[in-house]
Write a protein that holds these residues in place. Structure first.
Motif, PDB file in Angstrom:
ATOM      1  N   LEU A 115       0.815  -1.218   0.000  1.00 56.97           N
ATOM      2  CA  LEU A 115       0.000   0.000   0.000  1.00 56.97           C
ATOM      3  C   LEU A 115       0.845   1.263   0.000  1.00 56.97           C
ATOM      4  N   HIS A 116       1.867   1.304   0.849  1.00 54.46           N
ATOM      5  CA  HIS A 116       2.778   2.452   0.866  1.00 54.46           C
ATOM      6  C   HIS A 116       4.098   2.042   1.517  1.00 54.46           C
ATOM      7  N   PRO A 117       5.187   2.784   1.259  1.00 51.45           N
ATOM      8  CA  PRO A 117       6.495   2.402   1.800  1.00 51.45           C
ATOM      9  C   PRO A 117       6.527   2.362   3.321  1.00 51.45           C
ATOM     10  N   GLY A 118       5.717   3.185   3.956  1.00 51.16           N
ATOM     11  CA  GLY A 118       5.614   3.143   5.402  1.00 51.16           C
ATOM     12  C   GLY A 118       6.640   4.002   6.119  1.00 51.16           C
ATOM     13  N   THR A 119       6.420   4.149   7.413  1.00 48.98           N
ATOM     14  CA  THR A 119       7.359   4.834   8.296  1.00 48.98           C
ATOM     15  C   THR A 119       7.996   3.791   9.196  1.00 48.98           C
ATOM     16  N   SER A 120       8.892   4.227  10.051  1.00 46.74           N
ATOM     17  CA  SER A 120       9.532   3.274  10.966  1.00 46.74           C
ATOM     18  C   SER A 120       8.506   2.597  11.871  1.00 46.74           C
ATOM     19  N   VAL A 121       7.478   3.344  12.265  1.00 46.93           N
ATOM     20  CA  VAL A 121       6.443   2.775  13.149  1.00 46.93           C
ATOM     21  C   VAL A 121       5.619   1.722  12.412  1.00 46.93           C
ATOM     22  N   THR A 122       5.093   2.096  11.253  1.00 51.49           N
ATOM     23  CA  THR A 122       4.253   1.143  10.516  1.00 51.49           C
ATOM     24  C   THR A 122       5.054  -0.059  10.026  1.00 51.49           C
ATOM     25  N   ASN A 123       6.297   0.157   9.666  1.00 47.40           N
ATOM     26  CA  ASN A 123       7.132  -0.967   9.220  1.00 47.40           C
ATOM     27  C   ASN A 123       7.407  -1.948  10.347  1.00 47.40           C
ATOM     28  N   ASN A 124       7.638  -1.443  11.547  1.00 46.56           N
ATOM     29  CA  ASN A 124       7.865  -2.327  12.698  1.00 46.56           C
ATOM     30  C   ASN A 124       6.608  -3.138  13.015  1.00 46.56           C
ATOM     31  N   ILE A 125       5.456  -2.489  12.925  1.00 49.01           N
ATOM     32  CA  ILE A 125       4.195  -3.203  13.176  1.00 49.01           C
ATOM     33  C   ILE A 125       3.991  -4.294  12.134  1.00 49.01           C
ATOM     34  N   LEU A 126       4.258  -3.943  10.882  1.00 51.78           N
ATOM     35  CA  LEU A 126       4.057  -4.911   9.799  1.00 51.78           C
ATOM     36  C   LEU A 126       5.008  -6.094   9.927  1.00 51.78           C
ATOM     37  N   GLU A 127       6.254  -5.845  10.287  1.00 44.99           N
ATOM     38  CA  GLU A 127       7.220  -6.933  10.468  1.00 44.99           C
ATOM     39  C   GLU A 127       6.777  -7.873  11.595  1.00 44.99           C
ATOM     40  N   GLU A 165      -3.727 -25.721  30.727  1.00 45.80           N
ATOM     41  CA  GLU A 165      -3.863 -25.507  29.277  1.00 45.80           C
ATOM     42  C   GLU A 165      -3.253 -24.178  28.853  1.00 45.80           C
ATOM     43  N   ALA A 166      -3.523 -23.128  29.651  1.00 46.11           N
ATOM     44  CA  ALA A 166      -3.022 -21.803  29.292  1.00 46.11           C
ATOM     45  C   ALA A 166      -1.501 -21.737  29.384  1.00 46.11           C
ATOM     46  N   LYS A 167      -0.952 -22.369  30.394  1.00 50.15           N
ATOM     47  CA  LYS A 167       0.487 -22.261  30.627  1.00 50.15           C
ATOM     48  C   LYS A 167       1.306 -23.206  29.761  1.00 50.15           C
ATOM     49  N   ASN A 168       0.826 -24.422  29.569  1.00 50.15           N
ATOM     50  CA  ASN A 168       1.666 -25.472  28.983  1.00 50.15           C
ATOM     51  C   ASN A 168       1.264 -25.934  27.583  1.00 50.15           C
ATOM     52  N   HIS A 169       0.061 -25.565  27.116  1.00 54.43           N
ATOM     53  CA  HIS A 169      -0.380 -26.177  25.868  1.00 54.43           C
ATOM     54  C   HIS A 169      -0.937 -25.196  24.839  1.00 54.43           C
ATOM     55  N   TYR A 170      -1.984 -24.420  25.206  1.00 57.52           N
ATOM     56  CA  TYR A 170      -2.744 -23.705  24.192  1.00 57.52           C
ATOM     57  C   TYR A 170      -2.764 -22.179  24.351  1.00 57.52           C
ATOM     58  N   GLY A 171      -2.073 -21.639  25.339  1.00 54.73           N
ATOM     59  CA  GLY A 171      -2.112 -20.189  25.576  1.00 54.73           C
ATOM     60  C   GLY A 171      -1.632 -19.382  24.367  1.00 54.73           C
ATOM     61  N   GLY A 172      -0.615 -19.883  23.686  1.00 54.31           N
ATOM     62  CA  GLY A 172      -0.071 -19.153  22.537  1.00 54.31           C
ATOM     63  C   GLY A 172      -0.945 -19.238  21.305  1.00 54.31           C
ATOM     64  N   VAL A 173      -1.430 -20.433  21.015  1.00 54.99           N
ATOM     65  CA  VAL A 173      -2.175 -20.609  19.766  1.00 54.99           C
ATOM     66  C   VAL A 173      -3.524 -19.883  19.801  1.00 54.99           C
ATOM     67  N   VAL A 174      -4.156 -19.781  20.977  1.00 60.86           N
ATOM     68  CA  VAL A 174      -5.429 -19.045  21.037  1.00 60.86           C
ATOM     69  C   VAL A 174      -5.203 -17.534  21.069  1.00 60.86           C
ATOM     70  N   SER A 175      -3.974 -17.109  21.378  1.00 62.38           N
ATOM     71  CA  SER A 175      -3.673 -15.675  21.450  1.00 62.38           C
ATOM     72  C   SER A 175      -3.238 -15.106  20.112  1.00 62.38           C
ATOM     73  N   LEU A 176      -2.890 -15.969  19.168  1.00 59.11           N
ATOM     74  CA  LEU A 176      -2.307 -15.507  17.906  1.00 59.11           C
ATOM     75  C   LEU A 176      -3.203 -14.538  17.147  1.00 59.11           C
ATOM     76  N   ILE A 177      -4.413 -14.956  16.837  1.00 59.81           N
ATOM     77  CA  ILE A 177      -5.277 -14.153  15.958  1.00 59.81           C
ATOM     78  C   ILE A 177      -5.638 -12.801  16.574  1.00 59.81           C
ATOM     79  N   PRO A 178      -6.066 -12.740  17.843  1.00 64.38           N
ATOM     80  CA  PRO A 178      -6.388 -11.413  18.405  1.00 64.38           C
ATOM     81  C   PRO A 178      -5.187 -10.466  18.452  1.00 64.38           C
ATOM     82  N   ILE A 179      -3.993 -10.989  18.690  1.00 63.45           N
ATOM     83  CA  ILE A 179      -2.803 -10.127  18.724  1.00 63.45           C
ATOM     84  C   ILE A 179      -2.517  -9.567  17.327  1.00 63.45           C
ATOM     85  N   VAL A 180      -2.598 -10.415  16.295  1.00 62.04           N
ATOM     86  CA  VAL A 180      -2.331  -9.952  14.933  1.00 62.04           C
ATOM     87  C   VAL A 180      -3.389  -8.933  14.496  1.00 62.04           C
TER      88      VAL A 180
END
Length: 246
Positions: free
Chosen positions: A86-98, A129-144
């Protein structure tokens, strides 16, 4: 930018439906991990979920919810590419995109990420479950999704001429390319130069040589014939050896 916003809204709507079925998602992961004899290590990557679905999924309900998760991740990955173009971006937007591109990478380790307030996906898991198994995989989509919203918010604060200039540059580049193609297509084709291959040149030389030899041979025969006739006319009739009266 409007197209990006529309894509982001569509992904959010799909995720809301997925989020309502989080227990079904966790159950599917439990079933496939058990079938894979992989109950110890955490679900730590998108590629791991893909492998569970491809090789250890034995019912349609589990396959449907796992496929839904993978499709959302795929759409997020495609949206990252749109943001980048969409656009070359700034340092802020580029860091978010990376950060977004890293998170949706199939091999990226998700085991340590956790979605925080206002997201409650981790709260719906047991402590184990949250600590040892699934905490990361359920957090992926909302964080992105949060990262992409932040990218859009920062991009909208950029000067209008910044996005406008990028769009104009892309349009001018496409226009120049089309003009070049049209100019090449309209250029008349000149006469094609006559070129002789080595074989053709050899054949022509051979024909010339043959004609020259035939011409020489004909002249030689003509001279030989003339010589014989002259000799016959001068020598007269044949006479036996000895004394002869002239």
């Amino acid at each position: 930018m409007n197209e990006v916003k529309e894509c982001l809204r569509n992904i959010e709507q799909t995720y809301k439906i997925f989020q309502q079925q989080q227990f079904t998602f966790i159950a599917a992961l439990e079933h496939t991990r058990e079938d894979a004899h992989d109950k110890i290590r955490p679900v730590a990557s998108i590629g791991q979920v893909q492998a569970y679905m491809d090789h250890h999924c034995n019912n349609t309900t589990d396959r449907r919810i796992l496929l839904m998760f993978l499709n959302i991740c795929s759409e997020l990955n495609k949206l990252c590419q749109k943001l980048e173009a969409l656009h070359p971006g700034t340092s802020v937007t580029n860091n978010i995109l990376e950060k977004c591109k890293l998170l949706v990478s199939p091999s990226n380790d998700l085991s340590t990420i956790r979605a925080k307030y206002p997201h409650d996906v981790v709260n719906h898991l047991s402590c184990d479950e949250a600590k040892n198994h699934y905490g990361g995989v359920v957090s992926l989509i909302p964080i992105v999704l949060d990262c992409m919203k932040a990218w859009v918010a920062h991009s909208e604060k950029l000067p209008r001429n910044f996005l406008h200039n990028v769009s104009d540059g892309n349009a001018d580049s496409q226009k120049r390319t089309q003009q070049d193609v049209s100019a090449k297509a309209s250029t008349p084709l000149g006469p094609r130069p006559t070129t002789l291959t080595t074989a053709t040149q050899t054949l022509v030389s051979y024909k010339d040589y043959s004609r020259e030899q035939n011409s020489k041979h004909g002249k030689k025969e003509h001279l030989n014939g003339t010589g014989r006739n002259t000799w016959k006319s001068l020598s007269g009739p044949w006479k036996p050896p000895g004394k002869h009266s002239f």
